[in-house]
Scaffold this active site. Structure first.
Site, PDB file in Angstrom:
ATOM      1  N   SER A  47       0.847  -1.197   0.000  1.00  0.00           N
ATOM      2  CA  SER A  47       0.000   0.000   0.000  1.00  0.00           C
ATOM      3  C   SER A  47       0.879   1.241   0.000  1.00  0.00           C
ATOM      4  CB  SER A  47      -0.897   0.015   1.243  1.00  0.00           C
ATOM      5  OG  SER A  47      -1.554   1.266   1.379  1.00  0.00           O
TER       6      SER A  47
ATOM      7  N   TYR B  92      -1.603   0.987  10.670  1.00  0.00           N
ATOM      8  CA  TYR B  92      -1.757   0.242   9.423  1.00  0.00           C
ATOM      9  C   TYR B  92      -0.575   0.513   8.495  1.00  0.00           C
ATOM     10  CZ  TYR B  92      -3.563  -0.771   4.730  1.00  0.00           C
ATOM     11  OH  TYR B  92      -3.715  -1.233   3.449  1.00  0.00           O
TER      12      TYR B  92
END
Length: 251
Positions: free
Chosen positions: A144, A157
């Site tokens: 990501s 995250y």
């Protein structure tokens, strides 16, 4: 070679209900893929995902898999490879977590880290070893852009994805020249069930767009894929923004 030109005949999706994973499976089935393994926790959603791919003409099998149960990874995943060669493994599992809650709940924060990083390291190494043993194949790892630089809004995250990204790059270097191809995919904000209810970010994308980028990356034998491609330049700039200024940015 069975997976020549990035058109695998067989596919293993780790995270069998992942929207990106299923979109990729649909795209590859339309080209050449005939056998699909969906690995995930047994659930009606996993069964429905398998049925949806069977309707496209693929031989689809499900296997119990839990990212957090690392002690079972070698046995569970080993049984899949024992059935025959796997041309492509897509590591697509992960959790977003709840930043506000997780900051005050270390146990919840650790669960995010264990799922996104520890579980991925375990499963990634098991699959990498199996691919190397068979002498060919691709390991595609969903990272990501959140891992490129820690943001106040999602640093738990983001840190887990940063670790995963570094691991996958190093694994790719370790496997270079063995016949095994490792590709790291860095999507931006993806409109999906995972992000439902969150404020949409600039350059948002879709599971289908990520799947298209994965297919193209496989054909090109890319090592890193950004989705959308413009994020490569955006993040190159973001990485060099002075920290005092970065804290003030609306990111």
């Amino acid at each position: 070679m069975k997976d020549a030109f990035g058109a695998p005949q067989s596919l293993l999706v780790l995270g069998g209900t992942s929207e990106i994973g299923l979109a990729t499976a649909r795209r590859l089935i339309a080209r050449r893929t005939r056998t699909v393994w969906l690995a995930g926790r047994p659930s009606p959603a996993l069964a429905a995902a398998a049925d949806s791919l069977r309707a496209l003409g693929a031989d689809v099998r499900t296997v119990p898999f839990d990212a957090l149960d690392t002690e079972a990874h070698e046995e569970r995943l080993g049984k899949i490879f024992a059935e025959g060669d796997i041309d492509m493994v897509l590591l697509a599992f992960g959790v977003l977590g709840d930043q506000a809650r997780d900051e005050s709940d270390p146990v919840a924060a650790v669960r995010v880290a264990q799922t996104n990083y520890t579980g991925a390291v375990s499963a990634g190494l098991v699959c990498a070893g199996a691919l190397q043993a068979q002498g060919h194949g691709s390991l595609v790892v969903l990272s990501s852009v959140a891992g490129e630089r820690a943001r106040r809004a999602d640093f738990i995250y983001g840190s887990s994805k940063a670790g995963l990204d570094a691991f996958a790059q190093g694994l790719g270097d370790a496997l270079y020249g063995t016949g095994v191809h490792v590709m790291v995919v860095r999507p931006g904000f993806v409109r999906s069930k995972m992000t439902a209810g969150l404020a949409e970010q600039p350059l948002a994308t879709t599971p289908e767009a990520v799947a298209g980028a994965i297919e193209l990356g496989l054909r090109r034998r890319s090592e890193t894929v950004w989705v959308p491609g413009a994020l490569r330049m955006v993040m190159a700039a973001v990485r060099h923004v002075p920290r005092p200024l970065f804290r003030r940015l609306p990111v």
